[in-house]
Design a protein around this motif. Structure first.
Motif, mmCIF file in Angstrom:
data_model
loop_
_atom_site.group_PDB
_atom_site.id
_atom_site.type_symbol
_atom_site.label_atom_id
_atom_site.label_comp_id
_atom_site.label_asym_id
_atom_site.label_seq_id
_atom_site.Cartn_x
_atom_site.Cartn_y
_atom_site.Cartn_z
ATOM 1 N N LEU A 471 0.957 -0.802 0.426
ATOM 2 C CA LEU A 471 0.110 -0.062 -0.115
ATOM 3 C C LEU A 471 1.224 0.984 0.061
ATOM 4 O O LEU A 471 1.824 1.039 0.909
ATOM 5 N N LEU A 472 0.505 2.205 -1.068
ATOM 6 C CA LEU A 472 1.560 3.636 -1.042
ATOM 7 C C LEU A 472 1.615 4.469 -0.325
ATOM 8 O O LEU A 472 1.712 5.146 0.306
ATOM 9 N N PHE A 473 -0.205 4.225 -0.219
ATOM 10 C CA PHE A 473 -0.753 5.507 0.090
ATOM 11 C C PHE A 473 -1.901 5.492 0.542
ATOM 12 O O PHE A 473 -2.859 4.542 -0.092
ATOM 13 N N HIS A 474 -2.616 5.915 1.959
ATOM 14 C CA HIS A 474 -4.133 5.467 2.041
ATOM 15 C C HIS A 474 -4.375 6.353 3.568
ATOM 16 O O HIS A 474 -3.588 6.460 4.461
ATOM 17 N N THR A 475 -5.194 7.380 3.625
ATOM 18 C CA THR A 475 -4.816 7.955 4.730
ATOM 19 C C THR A 475 -5.712 7.120 5.712
ATOM 20 O O THR A 475 -4.687 8.150 6.909
ATOM 21 N N THR A 476 -5.816 6.045 6.156
ATOM 22 C CA THR A 476 -6.214 5.721 7.519
ATOM 23 C C THR A 476 -5.634 4.654 6.708
ATOM 24 O O THR A 476 -4.655 3.839 7.018
ATOM 25 N N LYS A 477 -6.577 3.661 6.708
ATOM 26 C CA LYS A 477 -5.979 1.923 6.460
ATOM 27 C C LYS A 477 -7.399 1.680 5.606
ATOM 28 O O LYS A 477 -8.700 2.212 5.160
ATOM 29 N N ILE A 478 -7.628 -0.143 4.926
ATOM 30 C CA ILE A 478 -8.219 -0.774 3.999
ATOM 31 C C ILE A 478 -8.363 -1.516 4.513
ATOM 32 O O ILE A 478 -7.266 -2.236 5.853
ATOM 33 N N ALA A 479 -8.987 -2.873 4.843
ATOM 34 C CA ALA A 479 -9.415 -3.518 5.015
ATOM 35 C C ALA A 479 -10.644 -4.670 4.521
ATOM 36 O O ALA A 479 -10.912 -4.192 3.323
ATOM 37 N N ARG A 502 -4.103 -10.108 7.299
ATOM 38 C CA ARG A 502 -3.978 -9.730 8.707
ATOM 39 C C ARG A 502 -4.659 -8.691 8.616
ATOM 40 O O ARG A 502 -5.749 -8.495 7.735
ATOM 41 N N ALA A 503 -5.543 -8.221 9.857
ATOM 42 C CA ALA A 503 -6.741 -7.495 9.929
ATOM 43 C C ALA A 503 -6.654 -6.019 9.227
ATOM 44 O O ALA A 503 -7.723 -5.567 9.183
ATOM 45 N N ASP A 504 -6.344 -5.779 9.328
ATOM 46 C CA ASP A 504 -5.860 -3.822 7.806
ATOM 47 C C ASP A 504 -4.204 -3.972 7.526
ATOM 48 O O ASP A 504 -3.724 -4.479 8.375
ATOM 49 N N LEU A 505 -4.799 -2.459 6.462
ATOM 50 C CA LEU A 505 -3.780 -2.134 5.729
ATOM 51 C C LEU A 505 -3.102 -1.178 5.609
ATOM 52 O O LEU A 505 -4.677 0.150 5.810
ATOM 53 N N ARG A 506 -2.283 -0.573 6.361
ATOM 54 C CA ARG A 506 -2.144 1.072 6.255
ATOM 55 C C ARG A 506 -1.272 1.207 5.141
ATOM 56 O O ARG A 506 -0.439 0.154 5.039
ATOM 57 N N THR A 507 -0.674 2.388 5.219
ATOM 58 C CA THR A 507 0.492 3.359 4.125
ATOM 59 C C THR A 507 1.680 2.904 4.108
ATOM 60 O O THR A 507 1.811 2.359 5.225
ATOM 61 N N GLY A 508 2.279 2.254 3.236
ATOM 62 C CA GLY A 508 3.462 1.453 3.484
ATOM 63 C C GLY A 508 3.811 0.097 4.651
ATOM 64 O O GLY A 508 5.140 -0.379 4.407
ATOM 65 N N GLU A 534 -8.256 3.672 -5.401
ATOM 66 C CA GLU A 534 -9.485 4.085 -5.334
ATOM 67 C C GLU A 534 -8.716 5.953 -4.937
ATOM 68 O O GLU A 534 -8.704 6.356 -3.267
ATOM 69 N N GLY A 535 -9.076 6.500 -5.279
ATOM 70 C CA GLY A 535 -9.283 8.303 -4.667
ATOM 71 C C GLY A 535 -8.064 8.071 -4.877
ATOM 72 O O GLY A 535 -7.025 7.995 -5.478
ATOM 73 N N ARG A 536 -7.281 8.704 -3.360
ATOM 74 C CA ARG A 536 -6.222 8.720 -2.941
ATOM 75 C C ARG A 536 -5.821 7.774 -2.639
ATOM 76 O O ARG A 536 -3.864 7.351 -2.373
ATOM 77 N N CYS A 537 -6.417 6.789 -2.858
ATOM 78 C CA CYS A 537 -5.827 5.349 -2.191
ATOM 79 C C CYS A 537 -4.463 4.950 -3.382
ATOM 80 O O CYS A 537 -5.406 5.244 -4.534
#
Length: 561
Positions: A471-479, A502-508, A534-537
């Motif tokens: 994940l290159l970028f997301h403002t919070t996290k994806i699940a 994993r439960a969720d995925l964050r930037t980096g 997706e958007g900025r993600c």
């Protein structure tokens, strides 16, 4: 033979005449070619072979004309039958026919007859030139279309957008001055490095004379069209990217995003600083220093090379790689340093090694469909890139996947590269393929043509696949249940995350993610690179496993590498 309107305006057919036919040369008169016997056909083919030899691969046939030059004309059905016979004769010799002129000849009592002038042209087995695809990216209004218009057409810009008009495909692009679609332009070089551009030459003439051809893909700069830009970088498979930066604005707008795309997709790139005629030397130097700082940063790890003269341009071309990034400073108005950019492209070698090319040629044919065109009296024409193998005219291939995940058998009717016909294409080449009439099959972008091995190993399609995602970028996290658009080669489709390790995925962060296509099944291979957005993600990854789609019982079987 060109029949002018004055020649066909008289009532009496007797005055419709041309100089008598001669034995030498590439011009042949034929009154009619209706249902010839097999022995007659063989004689006509031998005759056509002679005319093609006399014309260095081209012959002109006048149908409806007697040997003494009198234009008698034919009835409509006789002319159609004669043209069909001529086409089948040409096909036997690996040539194709084009009607140059067709005229109606008035006769007394309101009768009309017809004559036609037909070009018969030998189709080469393949076009012998090095073809390098270059994606052109950068922020809106940096001069991408202008620079490509200057390079391909040879005329400098007037500072008010004259050169870019040659690149635009739609009215709204001309009105706004902003590219919203993917357009193609070519720059050819002969063996001595002389440029072959559109100034006084057609595409066919450039391709026939070129020893190296640079195909530019003009991609959109505005963030509104980022989907089109990403598809150009993933689907059209450019071998390198040319990132444009305006000297008076620096790394503004989408420039950093486009730079990140090239790095994430592992496409080597060069940087061209434009609009140097508007800036002082100090301002240009500050822009170059800003770029060098970013290129040397841990996120890029590139070696920048400033190109100041012709020796630098040759050195940059010879050392160009995923680690080396040349920097050019040009102006499309004054023409400053454009010769260095052209010198670079002339000396740039193919970025695929001979060993890699030989390996791809040994693989089964796979043609990736990027665009579909409808041509009158031809039908659907598939434009794209041959990823592996060899495709010839007359080959039986499989087109798919269809909405049910199956493939349909098709036959290649003709092949064109850069609007010029050929009979063979090899791995890495872009081309347009016309299929033999099959009105029930409707192709779409994102499908593939595969070598017909249906009985040995039917091609597998899938709706569910796994990939290693970074994940290159997301403002919070994806699940799980998160939806986004995925780009895999020429595939652009919405996917939903079914599960992750994993439960969720964050930037980096990285994760093994299981995706499902929302729409129809697709053809994937293990190891295919993907881009996720997706958007900025944004994220990048690689397909590690896919699950075979079974239409009959709606089950899926895991397919491992």
């Amino acid at each position: 033979m060109v029949i002018s309107s004055t020649e066909v305006s008289a009532v009496s057919p007797a005055i419709h005449s041309l100089p008598p036919e001669v034995e030498e040369g590439n011009r042949e008169y034929k009154l009619k070619l209706v249902n010839p016997t097999p022995s007659r056909v063989e004689h006509l083919i031998t005759q056509m072979k002679w005319r093609l030899k006399e014309g260095d691969g081209e012959a002109i046939y006048a149908i409806g004309v007697e040997d003494n030059g009198v234009i008698s004309g034919l009835l409509r059905d006789e002319l159609d039958s004669s043209l069909e016979t001529l086409s089948s004769m040409a096909d036997r010799l690996g040539a194709e026919t084009h009607i140059i002129n067709e005229h109606t000849i008035p006769y007394p009592n309101n009768m009309t007859r017809h004559a036609a002038e037909v070009m018969v042209k030998k189709i080469p087995d393949e076009q012998e030139f090095i073809d390098i695809r270059v994606g052109c990216i950068g922020n809106v209004d940096v001069g991408k279309s202008t620079l490509l218009g200057v390079l391909s057409h040879g005329d400098l810009d007037n500072g008010r957008g004259k050169a870019r008009l040659n690149m635009f495909r739609h009215l709204h692009e001309i009105q706004t001055g902003r590219t919203s679609s993917i357009s193609h332009e070519i720059l050819g070089f002969d063996a001595n490095g002389h440029e072959l551009n559109y100034s006084g030459s057609t595409v066919e003439e450039i391709c026939s004379s070129a020893k190296k051809l640079i195909t530019f893909l003009d991609l959109a700069g505005h963030h509104k069209y980022i989907k089109t830009t990403i598809h150009g970088l993933t689907g059209y498979s450019p071998e390198l990217v040319m990132l444009l930066v305006a000297a008076n604005r620096g790394l503004a707008g989408t420039t950093k995003e486009h730079l990140g795309l090239a790095i994430a997709l592992k496409i080597p790139f060069l940087i061209v600083i434009t609009k140097t005629d508007l800036c002082s030397k100090d301002m240009i130097d500050r822009t170059v220093q800003q770029l060098e700082k970013i290129l040397k940063s841990p996120g890029c790890k590139k070696v920048p090379i400033r190109v100041e003269d012709e020796n630098d341009a040759e050195t940059a071309a010879e050392s160009f790689s995923k680690q080396v990034t040349p920097i050019f400073k040009v102006s499309s108005v004054s023409g400053e340093n454009l010769n260095l950019l052209r010198k670079f492209y002339f000396h740039l070698p193919s970025l695929r090694s001979k060993i890699e090319q030989d390996e791809l040629l040994q693989c089964a044919a796979e043609f990736q469909i990027d665009e579909i065109f409808s041509v009158r009296e031809v039908g659907p024409v598939l434009a794209g890139t041959l990823k592996s193998g060899v495709v010839k005219v007359g080959d039986a291939l499989l087109l798919g996947p269809m909405s049910n995940g199956m493939f349909e058998k098709v036959v290649v009717a003709s092949i064109h590269r850069n609007r010029t016909p050929c009979r063979v294409i090899q791995a890495g080449q872009t081309a347009c393929i016309a299929l033999r009439d099959n009105s029930q099959i409707i192709p779409r972008r994102g499908q593939v043509l595969l070598e017909d091995k249906l009985s040995e190993d039917p091609p597998k399609t899938c709706k569910t696949f796994e990939a290693d995602l970074f994940l290159l970028f997301h403002t919070t996290k994806i699940a799980p249940k998160f939806q986004a658009t995925v780009h895999i080669g020429n595939i652009v489709q919405t996917v939903v995350i079914k599960s992750m390790d994993r439960a969720d995925l964050r930037t980096g962060q990285k994760a093994r993610v299981k995706f499902e296509f929302i729409g129809h099944p697709q053809y994937l291979r293990n190891g295919d690179r993907m881009f996720f957005r997706e958007g900025r993600c944004k994220g990048v990854g690689e397909v590690t496993q896919f699950f075979e789609y079974k239409h009959d019982d709606q089950t899926e079987l895991a397919m491992h590498s």
